[in-house]
Design a protein around this motif. Structure first.
Motif, PDB file in Angstrom:
ATOM      1  N   UNK A 183     -20.995 -10.705   2.650  1.00 47.00           N
ATOM      2  CA  UNK A 183     -22.187 -11.200   1.949  1.00 47.00           C
ATOM      3  C   UNK A 183     -22.374 -10.258   0.767  1.00 47.00           C
ATOM      4  N   UNK A 184     -23.442 -10.431   0.051  1.00 40.68           N
ATOM      5  CA  UNK A 184     -23.607  -9.644  -1.172  1.00 40.68           C
ATOM      6  C   UNK A 184     -23.668  -8.141  -0.875  1.00 40.68           C
ATOM      7  N   UNK A 185     -24.401  -7.766   0.189  1.00 43.56           N
ATOM      8  CA  UNK A 185     -24.545  -6.321   0.438  1.00 43.56           C
ATOM      9  C   UNK A 185     -23.225  -5.708   0.920  1.00 43.56           C
ATOM     10  N   UNK A 186     -22.432  -6.462   1.702  1.00 44.60           N
ATOM     11  CA  UNK A 186     -21.123  -5.937   2.121  1.00 44.60           C
ATOM     12  C   UNK A 186     -20.211  -5.824   0.890  1.00 44.60           C
ATOM     13  N   UNK A 187     -20.267  -6.823   0.005  1.00 48.68           N
ATOM     14  CA  UNK A 187     -19.443  -6.802  -1.208  1.00 48.68           C
ATOM     15  C   UNK A 187     -19.757  -5.551  -2.039  1.00 48.68           C
ATOM     16  N   UNK A 188     -21.056  -5.225  -2.137  1.00 44.38           N
ATOM     17  CA  UNK A 188     -21.452  -4.024  -2.900  1.00 44.38           C
ATOM     18  C   UNK A 188     -20.921  -2.758  -2.228  1.00 44.38           C
ATOM     19  N   UNK A 189     -21.004  -2.740  -0.886  1.00 44.21           N
ATOM     20  CA  UNK A 189     -20.498  -1.573  -0.139  1.00 44.21           C
ATOM     21  C   UNK A 189     -19.001  -1.384  -0.375  1.00 44.21           C
ATOM     22  N   UNK A 190     -18.256  -2.500  -0.437  1.00 44.09           N
ATOM     23  CA  UNK A 190     -16.794  -2.427  -0.642  1.00 44.09           C
ATOM     24  C   UNK A 190     -16.492  -1.817  -2.006  1.00 44.09           C
ATOM     25  N   UNK A 191     -17.206  -2.291  -3.022  1.00 39.79           N
ATOM     26  CA  UNK A 191     -16.977  -1.790  -4.376  1.00 39.79           C
ATOM     27  C   UNK A 191     -17.370  -0.310  -4.470  1.00 39.79           C
ATOM     28  N   UNK A 192     -18.478   0.053  -3.836  1.00 38.47           N
ATOM     29  CA  UNK A 192     -18.906   1.459  -3.814  1.00 38.47           C
ATOM     30  C   UNK A 192     -17.845   2.306  -3.124  1.00 38.47           C
ATOM     31  N   UNK A 193     -17.367   1.816  -1.977  1.00 39.01           N
ATOM     32  CA  UNK A 193     -16.357   2.558  -1.209  1.00 39.01           C
ATOM     33  C   UNK A 193     -15.099   2.778  -2.064  1.00 39.01           C
ATOM     34  N   UNK A 194     -14.716   1.737  -2.806  1.00 36.92           N
ATOM     35  CA  UNK A 194     -13.519   1.851  -3.669  1.00 36.92           C
ATOM     36  C   UNK A 194     -13.708   2.928  -4.730  1.00 36.92           C
ATOM     37  N   UNK A 195     -14.914   2.936  -5.337  1.00 34.02           N
ATOM     38  CA  UNK A 195     -15.106   3.895  -6.432  1.00 34.02           C
ATOM     39  C   UNK A 195     -15.236   5.330  -5.908  1.00 34.02           C
ATOM     40  N   UNK A 196     -15.670   5.475  -4.659  1.00 31.14           N
ATOM     41  CA  UNK A 196     -15.836   6.831  -4.096  1.00 31.14           C
ATOM     42  C   UNK A 196     -14.540   7.339  -3.453  1.00 31.14           C
ATOM     43  N   UNK A 197     -13.787   6.417  -2.817  1.00 31.72           N
ATOM     44  CA  UNK A 197     -12.651   6.860  -1.994  1.00 31.72           C
ATOM     45  C   UNK A 197     -11.297   6.310  -2.416  1.00 31.72           C
ATOM     46  N   UNK A 198     -11.271   5.573  -3.511  1.00 26.00           N
ATOM     47  CA  UNK A 198      -9.990   4.993  -3.927  1.00 26.00           C
ATOM     48  C   UNK A 198      -9.684   3.721  -3.154  1.00 26.00           C
ATOM     49  N   UNK A 199      -8.427   3.307  -3.198  1.00 28.41           N
ATOM     50  CA  UNK A 199      -8.045   2.017  -2.619  1.00 28.41           C
ATOM     51  C   UNK A 199      -8.310   1.899  -1.119  1.00 28.41           C
ATOM     52  N   UNK A 200      -8.595   0.667  -0.714  1.00 29.52           N
ATOM     53  CA  UNK A 200      -8.710   0.360   0.717  1.00 29.52           C
ATOM     54  C   UNK A 200      -7.315  -0.076   1.137  1.00 29.52           C
ATOM     55  N   UNK A 201      -6.708   0.685   2.062  1.00 33.27           N
ATOM     56  CA  UNK A 201      -5.286   0.454   2.350  1.00 33.27           C
ATOM     57  C   UNK A 201      -5.026  -0.291   3.647  1.00 33.27           C
ATOM     58  N   UNK A 202      -5.978  -0.223   4.593  1.00 31.16           N
ATOM     59  CA  UNK A 202      -5.687  -0.809   5.911  1.00 31.16           C
ATOM     60  C   UNK A 202      -6.979  -1.060   6.707  1.00 31.16           C
ATOM     61  N   UNK A 203      -6.789  -1.491   7.926  1.00 32.85           N
ATOM     62  CA  UNK A 203      -7.928  -1.800   8.809  1.00 32.85           C
ATOM     63  C   UNK A 203      -8.801  -0.565   9.003  1.00 32.85           C
ATOM     64  N   UNK A 204      -8.161   0.588   9.156  1.00 33.67           N
ATOM     65  CA  UNK A 204      -8.926   1.817   9.386  1.00 33.67           C
ATOM     66  C   UNK A 204      -9.909   2.077   8.238  1.00 33.67           C
ATOM     67  N   UNK A 205      -9.462   1.833   7.011  1.00 37.22           N
ATOM     68  CA  UNK A 205     -10.354   2.001   5.858  1.00 37.22           C
ATOM     69  C   UNK A 205     -11.509   0.997   5.923  1.00 37.22           C
ATOM     70  N   UNK A 206     -11.195  -0.200   6.404  1.00 32.86           N
ATOM     71  CA  UNK A 206     -12.244  -1.229   6.504  1.00 32.86           C
ATOM     72  C   UNK A 206     -13.350  -0.799   7.457  1.00 32.86           C
ATOM     73  N   UNK A 207     -12.966  -0.119   8.536  1.00 31.95           N
ATOM     74  CA  UNK A 207     -13.979   0.283   9.530  1.00 31.95           C
ATOM     75  C   UNK A 207     -14.990   1.262   8.938  1.00 31.95           C
ATOM     76  N   UNK A 208     -14.645   1.881   7.814  1.00 31.11           N
ATOM     77  CA  UNK A 208     -15.564   2.869   7.202  1.00 31.11           C
ATOM     78  C   UNK A 208     -16.597   2.202   6.288  1.00 31.11           C
ATOM     79  N   UNK A 209     -16.456   0.887   6.115  1.00 30.52           N
ATOM     80  CA  UNK A 209     -17.381   0.200   5.211  1.00 30.52           C
ATOM     81  C   UNK A 209     -18.631  -0.231   5.953  1.00 30.52           C
ATOM     82  N   UNK A 210     -19.754   0.232   5.447  1.00 32.32           N
ATOM     83  CA  UNK A 210     -21.042  -0.022   6.116  1.00 32.32           C
ATOM     84  C   UNK A 210     -21.358  -1.515   6.159  1.00 32.32           C
TER      85      UNK A 210
END
Length: 226
Positions: A183-210
Motif C-alpha cells: 500500500x502507499x505506506x509500505x511503498x514509502x518504507x521500501x523507498x526509504x529503506x533503499x535510500x538508507x541501505x542500498x539495494x534490496x537483494x533478497x527475502x531477508x532484506x524484505x523482512x527488514x521493511x516496516x
C-alpha cells in the motif's frame, strides 16, 4: 439495583473491547479473538468461538444464546445436500484445475463460493497478473478457512504464470503502491529503506521493511525482481 443489562443478538465476530468487557470476557480472551479476526478468519459457531478465545463453559453458556451468525453460515449446507443427492456425484474423483485458468462458473461450483467471492478471487488474480501459489487464497478477504480448504481440493497452480515482476529496486512509490500486497505506506518504507541501505537483494532484506506482512513475504518475493 442489580438488573441485568439486556443483551441483543449479535455476531460474535464483531465484538468490540467494550462489548467483550461488558459480557465478562477477559483482555486475553478478547485479544485471541482479535488476532484470529486479523487474519480475516471468522468464527462460525459457539464452539469455534470457545476454541479461539478459550472462554469458560459457563461464560459460553451465558452468552452464546445471543450469538447470531449471518444466514449463509447455516444455509448453504442444506441446499448443497439436496442438490448432490446423486450417488455418483460424490464418487467422482476431483480433477484439479489450474486456478489461473478458472472461470467464474468453475469457482462457483465450489461449496461456499458465490458470485461475490468468485468475482473477488478473479479480480485479485487480475491485479496480481496471476496466482503463484494456492496459499494466496487465505489472503483474500472474506474467504473462511473452510472455503480455502475447499478451493485447495479443486484448484492448483500448475505452472508459474507470466507475471510482469515489480522492480523492487527501481520502482517509484507510486508504482510500488499499485502492487496489491503493498500500500502507499509500505511503498514509502521500501523507498526509504533503499535510500538508507542500498539495494534490496533478497527475502531477508524484505523482512527488514516496516509494515510488510511477514506471512506474505515468501509469496511477495515471487512477484519481485531483485
Amino acid at each position: 439495583n442489580s438488573t441485568k443489562p439486556v443483551i441483543y443478538p449479535f455476531n460474535p465476530n464483531f465484538i468490540t473491547d467494550y462489548k467483550g468487557y461488558k459480557l465478562g470476557m477477559s483482555v486475553e480472551e478478547l485479544d485471541k479473538l482479535f488476532a484470529f479476526r486479523k487474519e480475516n478468519k471468522y468464527v462460525n459457531s459457539a464452539k469455534e468461538f470457545q476454541t479461539v478465545t478459550g472462554v469458560s463453559d459457563s461464560l459460553l453458556n451465558a452468552i452464546s444464546p445471543y450469538f447470531k451468525f449471518p444466514d449463509w453460515v447455516n444455509q448453504p449446507k442444506k441446499q448443497y445436500t439436496s442438490y448432490s443427492n446423486n450417488k455418483f456425484e460424490n464418487k467422482k474423483p476431483i480433477v484439479k484445475v489450474d486456478i489461473n485458468l478458472a472461470t467464474q462458473e468453475d469457482l462457483i461450483k465450489v461449496y461456499g463460493i458465490g458470485p461475490a467471492l468468485s468475482e473477488r478471487i478473479l479480480k485479485q488474480k487480475e491485479s496480481l497478473g496471476g496466482f503463484v501459489s494456492m496459499e494466496q487464497m487465505q489472503f483474500i478477504w472474506g474467504l473462511s478457512p473452510e472455503v480455502v480448504e475447499n478451493l485447495n481440493k479443486h484448484f492448483i497452480v500448475t505452472a508459474e504464470p507470466k507475471i510482469s515482476k515489480v522492480d523492487i529496486n527501481n520502482a517509484s512509490v507510486k508504482e510500488l503502491a499499485k502492487f496489491p500486497y503493498f500500500n502507499y505506506s509500505i511503498a514509502k518504507e521500501i523507498v526509504t529503506h533503499r535510500s538508507m541501505n542500498g539495494e534490496i537483494k533478497n527475502i531477508e532484506d524484505l523482512t527488514k521493511i516496516k509494515g510488510l506482512p511477514s506471512e506474505k513475504i515468501k509469496i511477495i518475493a515471487l512477484y519481485l525482481e531483485f
